[in-house]
Write a protein that holds these residues in place. Structure first.
Motif, short mmCIF file in Angstrom:
data_model
loop_
_atom_site.label_atom_id
_atom_site.label_comp_id
_atom_site.label_asym_id
_atom_site.label_seq_id
_atom_site.Cartn_x
_atom_site.Cartn_y
_atom_site.Cartn_z
N LYS A 201 0.88 -1.08 0.00
CA LYS A 201 0.12 -0.06 -0.08
C LYS A 201 0.86 1.15 0.12
O LYS A 201 0.41 2.24 -0.38
CB LYS A 201 -1.04 -0.12 1.18
CG LYS A 201 -2.17 -1.02 1.17
CD LYS A 201 -2.94 -0.77 2.40
CE LYS A 201 -4.08 -1.73 2.15
NZ LYS A 201 -4.58 -2.71 1.91
N ASP A 325 -15.18 -5.29 -7.65
CA ASP A 325 -15.99 -3.76 -7.27
C ASP A 325 -16.91 -3.34 -7.98
O ASP A 325 -17.79 -2.81 -7.83
CB ASP A 325 -14.57 -2.73 -7.41
CG ASP A 325 -13.61 -3.12 -6.55
OD1 ASP A 325 -13.70 -3.60 -5.57
OD2 ASP A 325 -12.40 -2.60 -6.83
N GLU B 92 -7.02 8.88 -2.67
CA GLU B 92 -7.55 7.74 -3.09
C GLU B 92 -7.63 6.57 -2.50
O GLU B 92 -7.98 5.29 -2.97
CB GLU B 92 -6.98 7.42 -4.63
CG GLU B 92 -7.28 8.78 -5.66
CD GLU B 92 -6.29 8.68 -6.84
OE1 GLU B 92 -6.27 7.50 -7.20
OE2 GLU B 92 -5.79 9.56 -7.26
N MET B 93 -7.01 6.53 -1.16
CA MET B 93 -6.96 5.40 -0.48
C MET B 93 -8.03 5.72 0.76
O MET B 93 -8.32 6.60 0.98
CB MET B 93 -5.68 5.10 0.02
CG MET B 93 -4.63 4.35 -0.84
SD MET B 93 -3.01 4.76 -0.47
CE MET B 93 -2.81 4.44 1.37
N SER B 94 -8.55 4.43 1.23
CA SER B 94 -9.43 4.48 2.34
C SER B 94 -8.59 5.00 3.54
O SER B 94 -7.57 5.09 3.50
CB SER B 94 -10.17 3.31 2.56
OG SER B 94 -9.17 2.53 3.19
N VAL B 95 -9.44 5.73 4.62
CA VAL B 95 -9.06 6.23 5.73
C VAL B 95 -8.08 5.21 6.49
O VAL B 95 -7.25 5.42 6.84
CB VAL B 95 -10.27 6.71 6.55
CG1 VAL B 95 -9.88 7.15 8.01
CG2 VAL B 95 -10.95 8.05 5.88
N ASP B 97 -6.62 2.53 5.08
CA ASP B 97 -5.10 2.34 4.44
C ASP B 97 -4.41 3.45 4.73
O ASP B 97 -3.02 3.25 4.81
CB ASP B 97 -5.58 2.52 2.90
CG ASP B 97 -5.96 0.89 2.62
OD1 ASP B 97 -6.14 -0.04 3.40
OD2 ASP B 97 -6.44 0.68 1.41
N ASN B 98 -4.82 4.79 5.01
CA ASN B 98 -4.16 5.82 5.30
C ASN B 98 -3.49 5.54 6.59
O ASN B 98 -2.19 5.90 6.79
CB ASN B 98 -5.10 7.18 5.41
CG ASN B 98 -4.79 7.89 4.19
OD1 ASN B 98 -4.05 8.74 3.91
ND2 ASN B 98 -5.93 7.78 3.35
N GLU B 146 -13.78 3.06 5.70
CA GLU B 146 -13.70 2.87 4.25
C GLU B 146 -14.03 3.67 3.09
O GLU B 146 -14.02 3.57 2.14
CB GLU B 146 -14.87 1.62 3.83
CG GLU B 146 -14.43 0.33 4.89
CD GLU B 146 -13.14 -0.24 4.54
OE1 GLU B 146 -12.43 -0.28 3.34
OE2 GLU B 146 -12.51 -0.85 5.56
N GLU B 147 -14.25 5.00 3.75
CA GLU B 147 -14.28 6.01 3.06
C GLU B 147 -13.17 6.62 2.65
O GLU B 147 -12.09 6.61 3.13
CB GLU B 147 -15.07 7.35 3.68
CG GLU B 147 -16.45 7.01 4.27
CD GLU B 147 -17.42 7.35 3.13
OE1 GLU B 147 -17.14 8.04 1.99
OE2 GLU B 147 -18.32 6.67 3.28
N LYS B 148 -13.16 7.31 1.36
CA LYS B 148 -12.06 7.91 0.64
C LYS B 148 -11.92 9.29 1.39
O LYS B 148 -12.84 10.00 1.45
CB LYS B 148 -12.12 8.23 -0.73
CG LYS B 148 -12.23 6.73 -1.24
CD LYS B 148 -11.21 6.60 -2.40
CE LYS B 148 -11.02 5.20 -2.74
NZ LYS B 148 -11.87 4.33 -3.39
N ASN B 151 -13.88 12.50 0.17
CA ASN B 151 -15.28 12.61 -0.06
C ASN B 151 -15.72 13.15 1.72
O ASN B 151 -16.77 13.61 1.93
CB ASN B 151 -15.84 11.30 -0.02
CG ASN B 151 -15.58 10.55 -1.31
OD1 ASN B 151 -15.24 11.39 -2.32
ND2 ASN B 151 -15.73 9.36 -1.26
#
Lengths: 337, 255
Positions: A201, A325, B92-95, B97-98, B146-148, B151
């Motif tokens: 990632k 997806d 562009e990554m989910s929260v 993943d950040n 799971e939000e970007k 958004n």
């Protein structure tokens, strides 16, 4: 059930393809196209790792394919067959079937090392420089091969068909279908596992904001090198498979045109989407064959296709999404890690 | 005990002196402000402290260790985390993943483990995920995991960025204008958040801020710089009455 659906499907597909070839229901021509599809899937998914996921712009993928093709061809011919260049086989030819995957991996490793050599200087600079350096590297690799007369120079190098014959001494099955299929699945698994890990990632983070990635403890330099090496290593494996499918290699077949083909597949499929790259590789291979009667005009049609994609669907077939997806219901039936 | 020690720090950008002979200490468990007019060199100081620039002269010591020659990711692994003036989340990554990527300093597995999915790799990955989820829960933003980030409302993005910085378990948190671009209601919320972070986590916070309301209500000590030089340092009340500070902000009435 979910866990086994994908492996089961793959085994059925492999056995069907091998069965069709075994009973000669599909002829050599169709078989070759199917093999090219598998090889192109490795090519496009591996390039996608650098161009799609990492957001760098590598234009010389064919250079690494060439390294893999030549190294594995030279090794397999020297080890398992009698040839003019190397004389008597170094190992008993019966071992060809077992030794072949190792030879392919050796080709992949050689390509990965070449990738490291290219990446070391180019990642010190930024943006467009990688594109220029990779184009240059592609040319350097090809001219090097052309100028080594011992391995055929511009005439190319052949004898890989005899390696296949040696394998068929062991058991008479369509070996190349088996190897292409196995290595295709292997490289997809490698890319998939890499990108779904926290380590991988970091690659996405580099594409989106490299400064933030570095500040948030991502070792950006190392991760870029590792990613580039994985990408070029897999390209090398694709090259080895290509050389043994066709039976001979010629430096001309790894020029910028080949690199462009790889780029077209990546952009057609969608940046950063593995399933997109797979679909694009299949579509593109078919398209190349369908357009074959056009001969040289083919190379007008294909760049035109690229322009049309960029105009009307710049994100490619899949965008940066995966199959799951787009069709969430599919996820009920499989679990693929 | 001194956490961060800045000694005679000077930074030249091809002749322009952005920071000049700055001396400043940040103690353990301290909430310090760094203020100054626009272009005073505040962000440069942060960039130096996070390893993004290498100082021309002088040294920065973190827990007694000189940061000279360290790359930003190494500085971050030592325990300095930061946020940015203009939010720099990976959009562009989910929260989730950040938050995950910010733990790169301590993954605890190699590439071999990754490709072969060794038990150690699986254990570490689940620990990392667990830790990230825990952190999101503490800050009550697990509903947007799971939000970007793109958004989310701006105030929420600020919060996510602070959580991301905290996920590496820093000893020193650098906040670069956390209130920039926030509406006043959000600013009140942010002040409460920073105070809460300071109370809950065992760390020091050093922040750049233009909104006096934020600095005055949070910081126990404020350093003021102008043209790269430290012109004052002290408690909020001392700073408000300091003639040098007033001159730097409002100009000299003798003109």
């Amino acid at each position: 059930m979910k866990r086994f659906s994908v492996p089961l499907l793959l085994i059925i597909l492999l056995l069907t393809l091998m069965g069709l070839a075994w009973f000669e229901i599909i002829d050599i021509y169709i078989q070759t196209i199917i093999l090219f599809m598998g090889i192109n899937i490795i090519t496009s998914t591996s390039l996608n790792l650098v161009n799609g996921n990492m957001g760098e712009f590598s234009c010389g993928h064919a250079g690494f394919i060439a390294v893999g093709a030549y190294v594995s061809s030279l090794l397999s011919v020297a080890l398992f067959t009698k040839s003019k260049t190397f004389g008597a086989p170094l190992l008993p030819p019966e071992l060809a079937a077992y030794g072949f995957p190792l030879v392919l991996i050796a080709g992949g490793l050689a390509a990965a090392l070449t990738g490291l050599l290219v990446a070391l200087p180019s990642f010190r600079t930024r943006d467009d420089y990688l594109a220029i350096i990779t184009i240059a590297a592609n040319y350097i690799i090809i001219s090097t091969i052309i100028n080594i007369d011992q391995i055929g120079g511009a005439r190319g190098f052949m004898g890989m068909k005899r390696v296949i014959f040696a394998m068929e001494q062991c058991a008479e099955i369509p070996w190349m279908i088996l190897w292409v299929f196995l290595f295709m699945v292997l490289s997809i698994i490698i890319i998939r596992r890499y990108m779904s890990s926290t380590y991988g990632k970091g690659v996405e983070a580099i594409r989106q904001d490299e400064v933030a990635a570095e500040i948030m403890s991502v070792n950006t330099n190392r991760i870029k090198l590792v990613t580039f090496m994985i990408s070029s290593g897999l390209a090398g494996i694709a090259g080895g498979l290509y050389a043994h499918t066709v039976g001979y290699v010629n430096p001309k077949s790894f020029d910028l045109l080949k690199s462009t083909e790889a780029l077209v597949m990546v952009y057609l499929g969608g940046m950063g989407s593995i399933s997109g790259s797979i679909i694009a590789a299949i579509v593109f291979t078919l398209l190349l064959e369908l357009l074959r009667p056009l001969q040289i005009i083919k190379w007008v049609a294909i760049p035109l296709l690229l322009i049309i994609i960029m105009q009307f669907r710049p994100e490619g077939i899949m965008g940066n999404r995966e199959l799951g997806d787009i069709f969430p219901r599919l996820k009920k039936f499989y679990k693929f890690k | 005990m001194t956490l961060l020690e800045i000694k005679d720090l000077t930074q030249l950008f091809s002749g322009l002196c952005a920071v000049s002979e700055l001396n400043l200490n940040i103690e353990e468990r301290e909430l310090v402000g760094l203020i100054g007019p626009n272009g005073a060199g505040k962000t440069t100081v942060f960039n130096l402290a996070s390893g993004f620039y290498q100082p021309t002269y002088g040294a920065i010591l973190f827990q007694g260790r000189n940061l000279a020659g360290l790359k930003p990711h190494q500085v971050s692994a030592l325990g300095i985390a930061r946020t940015f003036q203009n939010i720099r989340l990976w959009k562009e990554m989910s929260v989730l993943d950040n938050i995950l990527v910010a733990q790169h300093f301590n993954l605890g597995y190699g590439l071999g483990g990754l490709f072969f999915r060794t038990p150690r790799y699986l254990k570490r990955e689940s620990e990392i995920r667990h830790k990230a989820h825990e952190l999101l829960e503490i800050f009550k933003i697990d509903n947007v995991a799971e939000e970007k980030p793109g958004n989310l409302p701006y105030g929420m993005q600020r919060k996510v960025e602070i959580v991301r910085a905290l996920s590496s378990g820093p000893r020193l948190l650098l906040l670069d204008e956390p209130a920039a671009g926030l509406q006043s209601a959000d600013v009140t919320e942010l002040i409460a958040l920073i105070q809460w972070v300071f109370d809950q986590f065992d760390l020091s916070i050093w922040m750049i801020e233009h909104q006096m309301k934020v600095v005055m209500s949070l910081c126990s000590r404020i350093a003021v710089i102008d043209f790269g030089k430290l012109i004052a340092s002290g408690t909020p009340t001392e700073i408000q009455q300091n003639p040098a500070v007033i001159k730097a902000y409002l100009g000299d009435d003798q003109l």
